[in-house]
Write an enzyme that holds these catalytic residues in place. Sequence first.
Site, PDB file in Angstrom:
ATOM      1  N   GLU A 165      -4.196  36.405   3.514  1.00  0.00           N
ATOM      2  CA  GLU A 165      -3.307  36.975   2.485  1.00  0.00           C
ATOM      3  C   GLU A 165      -1.854  36.622   2.801  1.00  0.00           C
ATOM      4  OE1 GLU A 165      -4.304  40.961   1.194  1.00  0.00           O
ATOM      5  OE2 GLU A 165      -2.233  41.281   0.543  1.00  0.00           O
ATOM      6  N   LYS A 206      -6.101  50.205   2.697  1.00  0.00           N
ATOM      7  CA  LYS A 206      -6.392  48.760   2.676  1.00  0.00           C
ATOM      8  C   LYS A 206      -5.186  47.992   3.215  1.00  0.00           C
ATOM      9  CE  LYS A 206      -6.617  44.487   0.765  1.00  0.00           C
ATOM     10  NZ  LYS A 206      -5.585  43.457   0.715  1.00  0.00           N
ATOM     11  N   ASP A 208     -15.096  42.995  16.248  1.00  0.00           N
ATOM     12  CA  ASP A 208     -16.003  43.118  15.097  1.00  0.00           C
ATOM     13  C   ASP A 208     -15.293  43.887  13.973  1.00  0.00           C
ATOM     14  OD1 ASP A 208     -17.964  43.953  13.314  1.00  0.00           O
ATOM     15  OD2 ASP A 208     -19.447  44.393  14.862  1.00  0.00           O
ATOM     16  N   HIS A 241       5.585  39.745  -2.988  1.00  0.00           N
ATOM     17  CA  HIS A 241       4.219  39.244  -2.950  1.00  0.00           C
ATOM     18  C   HIS A 241       4.133  37.863  -3.591  1.00  0.00           C
ATOM     19  CE1 HIS A 241       1.025  41.871  -1.589  1.00  0.00           C
ATOM     20  NE2 HIS A 241       0.176  41.101  -2.232  1.00  0.00           N
TER      21      HIS A 241
HETATM   22  C1  MEV Z   1      -2.165  44.523  -0.629  1.00  0.00           C
HETATM   23  O1  MEV Z   1      -2.997  43.716   0.149  1.00  0.00           O
HETATM   24  C2  MEV Z   1      -1.891  45.820   0.070  1.00  0.00           C
HETATM   25  C3  MEV Z   1      -1.088  46.848  -0.736  1.00  0.00           C
HETATM   26  O2  MEV Z   1      -1.726  47.079  -1.994  1.00  0.00           O
HETATM   27  C4  MEV Z   1      -1.072  48.107   0.093  1.00  0.00           C
HETATM   28  C5  MEV Z   1      -0.501  49.309  -0.605  1.00  0.00           C
HETATM   29  O3  MEV Z   1      -0.510  49.367  -1.845  1.00  0.00           O
HETATM   30  O4  MEV Z   1      -0.051  50.210   0.134  1.00  0.00           O
HETATM   31  C6  MEV Z   1       0.285  46.337  -1.029  1.00  0.00           C
END
Ligand code: MEV
Length: 450
Positions: free
Chosen positions: A107, A287, A303, A400
């Site tokens: 990413e 995430k 792992d 991003h």
């Molecule tokens: C993207 O990989 C992760 C985010 O969505 C985490 C978040 O929203 O806190 C930017």
Amino acid sequence: MTKIIKYYRFKKVVSLCLIYNCMSREISGFSKLSKDEKIDWLDAHVLTESLDFKKILHQYWNANPELQSLHDDFVENTISNFYLPYAVAPNFVINDKKYVIPMAIEESSVVAAASMVAKFWSKRGGFKATVISTTKIGQVHFMYAGDKAAIETYFNQIKPQLLEATSGITKNMQKRGGGILDIELRDKTASLENYYQLHVSFETKESMGANFINSCLEQIANSFRKEGVKIVMSILSNYTPDCLVRAEVSCPVSDLYKEDALHYAQKFVEAVKIAQVEPYRAVTHNKGIMNGVDAVVIATGNDFRAIEAGVHAYASRKGQYQSLSDAEIKDDIFRFWIELPLAVGTVGGLTGLHPLAKISLALLKNPSAKELMEIMAAAGLAQNFAALRALTTNGIQHGHMKMHFTNMLNSLKTSPSEKAALRDKFKDKTITYAALNDAVIQLREHKSIS
Ligand code: MEV
């Protein structure tokens, strides 16, 4: 000679094809084919699109046959290697020690965000991390329809023998200060009729300990067997709420943002509180944390499926899925912290086998498993900080898409000169795929862009 070998290989592939055709769904003996034969077979029977299948697979083979063979042997039916970028995030300060953290991740914004946040906090005291506990769990699940008091008596009698039976396996681990901590008999009949378990706790020191734990459990199960006890299975648990680490950052609120510091710090804390009460948000929030954690887990040969499963179970421990991190503003001090279970190792498994995992551990100056837990927790917290800071200020897409820009340019197959022109055009603009696509079309039609 080579002609003869080729002929026989050809015959083998043809006969496999016949087996496959007859049964029309399944193929037998696939794993016994050579790598090239597998590729030929897939090309002939599975691929329906015209792709440069063989050429691309071969391109990803390592030129060093020994190294390729090491990778081939990790799993069955290897036909090539699947690369991930291997990057580093410098400037991390954790417990007053400097680190360059290796990260394996695809990413685009993750490593840049980690590096940026590491530098930011390095000027504000760095990350403080502590391992709270390192206990891991394994269970022998069994069915028993008899009298509860009788199985309890039997367990209490046989417990010393259960420990004794594993002494051959635990000897070396004990020398390193680990081993079996306890074995408990647990009555689970309220949840499932006749269901009991031997709930075993372990200390596995520098290793993640999966093989050690499973070997001990199978030995314990064998020694526990008796009339009326039906052993269902023996396996470690990837739920490790007692293998826990905490990482934290803090600074005066005024030091957090250049302008409107209190306003943005409050928004940041509110964003964390939302992730504590709203599962839809909490999953995305966590995430983002795992973007940082997993990248280090993978780079060090640990792992990541085990880590992911354990972390998300921990996030649900109160009956609702929640944020792994927390934040507060108190006496003009902003504090941001995370607590999560990380059962990782620095010896055993892939850590000693994958040459890049060894390099990762060397870059981290060969940490202990506990220190590695602290590093991973800091990487996760850094990622969470970057995401929340962006989300509660300019939004996520600006940064991003900037990071994703090169990927988009590559997917549109732009030439170096087109790339330069497009970078210039979008330098102060918000990037979207549609806008970039239009600009590429325009550039190719008119050879210039406005
Ligand atoms: C993207 O990989 C992760 C985010 O969505 C985490 C978040 O929203 O806190 C930017």
